[in-house]
Design an enzyme around this catalytic site. Sequence first.
Site, PDB file in Angstrom:
ATOM      1  N   THR A  32      52.249  42.921  47.161  1.00 11.27           N
ATOM      2  CA  THR A  32      52.707  42.207  48.359  1.00 11.27           C
ATOM      3  C   THR A  32      52.281  40.743  48.337  1.00 11.27           C
ATOM      4  OG1 THR A  32      50.716  43.042  49.457  1.00 11.27           O
ATOM      5  CG2 THR A  32      52.767  44.225  49.898  1.00 11.27           C
ATOM      6  N   ASP A  33      51.270  40.410  47.528  1.00 12.19           N
ATOM      7  CA  ASP A  33      50.709  39.051  47.619  1.00 12.19           C
ATOM      8  C   ASP A  33      51.710  37.986  47.194  1.00 12.19           C
ATOM      9  OD1 ASP A  33      50.481  39.890  44.941  1.00 12.19           O
ATOM     10  OD2 ASP A  33      48.512  38.962  44.643  1.00 12.19           O
ATOM     11  N   GLY A 115      39.054  47.449  31.011  1.00 13.38           N
ATOM     12  CA  GLY A 115      40.270  48.216  31.221  1.00 13.38           C
ATOM     13  C   GLY A 115      40.410  48.803  32.610  1.00 13.38           C
ATOM     14  N   GLY A 117      41.035  47.230  35.435  1.00 14.79           N
ATOM     15  CA  GLY A 117      41.956  46.549  36.333  1.00 14.79           C
ATOM     16  C   GLY A 117      41.265  46.007  37.568  1.00 14.79           C
ATOM     17  N   SER A 119      40.094  42.966  37.844  1.00 14.22           N
ATOM     18  CA  SER A 119      40.337  41.534  37.909  1.00 14.22           C
ATOM     19  C   SER A 119      39.192  40.682  37.388  1.00 14.22           C
ATOM     20  CB  SER A 119      40.696  41.105  39.333  1.00 14.22           C
ATOM     21  OG  SER A 119      41.365  39.866  39.290  1.00 14.22           O
ATOM     22  N   SER A 121      39.613  38.540  35.068  1.00 10.76           N
ATOM     23  CA  SER A 121      40.160  37.202  34.818  1.00 10.76           C
ATOM     24  C   SER A 121      39.986  36.315  36.048  1.00 10.76           C
ATOM     25  CB  SER A 121      41.641  37.278  34.425  1.00 10.76           C
ATOM     26  OG  SER A 121      42.414  37.890  35.441  1.00 10.76           O
ATOM     27  N   GLU A 153      45.706  30.340  36.456  1.00 12.90           N
ATOM     28  CA  GLU A 153      46.291  31.534  35.823  1.00 12.90           C
ATOM     29  C   GLU A 153      47.812  31.437  35.767  1.00 12.90           C
ATOM     30  OE1 GLU A 153      45.702  36.360  35.826  1.00 12.90           O
ATOM     31  OE2 GLU A 153      44.198  35.025  36.682  1.00 12.90           O
ATOM     32  N   ASP A 165      43.609  38.251  44.056  1.00 15.32           N
ATOM     33  CA  ASP A 165      42.409  38.494  43.259  1.00 15.32           C
ATOM     34  C   ASP A 165      41.403  37.360  43.414  1.00 15.32           C
ATOM     35  OD1 ASP A 165      43.782  40.703  42.455  1.00 15.32           O
ATOM     36  OD2 ASP A 165      44.147  40.021  40.406  1.00 15.32           O
TER      37      ASP A 165
END
Length: 373
Positions: A32-33, A115, A117, A119, A121, A153, A165
């Site tokens: 949704t972001d 792995g 997920g 976030s 990064s 990013e 994130d």
Amino acid sequence: MRVVDAFRQTYGGEPAGVWHAPGRVNLIGEHTDYNDGFVLPFAVPWGVTAAVRPREDDTVRLRSLQASAEPQVLEQIDQAEGWARYAAGVFWVMRQEGLPIRGADIVIDGDVPQGAGLSSSAALEVAVAVALDDLYGLGRPKIELARIAQKAENDFVGMPCGIMDQAASVLSKQGHALFLDCRSLASRAVPLDLAAHGLQLLIINTGVHHELADGQYARRRQDCENAAKHLGVASLRDVTDLAGALQKLTGDERKRTQHVVTENHRVEALIGLLRAGAVPEIGALLIASHLSLRDQFEVSCPELDVAVEAAVKGGARGARMTGGGFGGSAIALVAEEKADRVREEVLRAYDERGWAAPTIFLAPAAAGARRLA
């Protein structure tokens, strides 16, 4: 502190400071972001720690304890490779926007489960952004640092992510989820005291990441943009008559729209339950979110589906995939006394299929980015 010891070993001398930025779990509000919608993430205890020292020139030296003993030496920012692009991108954005920063020596240490997920990064980008903001006295608002990290990013790394994130990493408060309106960037902390209700939130890290995930992510975003264009709205957040909108769309655009609009409603409904103290009842919304992500947005995978199904079979009040999809983690809301049974059921389901066992751990709501030393 390990990152400080590594800094001394790599560059000689002391860092000017040490900053930490956490990863995140999204309680609800998936995909949704970037549709200007609503999200409800919270920070986790794991993240990225950065020891940083400013330089008198524009050279950036970057070393990760998870990558190499030797730093990448960047006399030009676009020389960055691999993981370093996420950090270098922050320098690139700040310089593009005319902020008065020079180079820096940086050592990175991360403990986000691989792995999962969660976030890592965004945590890396935010750790560098808050460090530079402190060191150079920029005084940028926290949400502005999140925007800089997202832009790094999007425009430097080339991943078309939304701002969730990075915002979660910067803005989160311990013991709270973060309600974020991704259009206005208005946010507020929402108390998330699961223990007071005898509940826990488990992360089920499948450890898998299916190929083509990044390309599929970009395709989903394009589907949403195309649907909004066909409906004549700025973004799918603006759809107020879902039934009418669905009559005008077909195929993937129809399915993506149904997910985004209903997911925004689920975010608001879940916040309403939290405020009313009906915390155990949020489980049904987690399940509905997962089914929508699986069937309408089509970003789940067998490992995530089995994790969710097994958790619910084991007695979880609700569960869903979290993050971009195609692998990573699921979350499960469980009563404390049923946590072991849920773990056993998930592990059994994986074992029956001959899959490697997932890692399962608690996810407390942690504090956002901050200076440690």
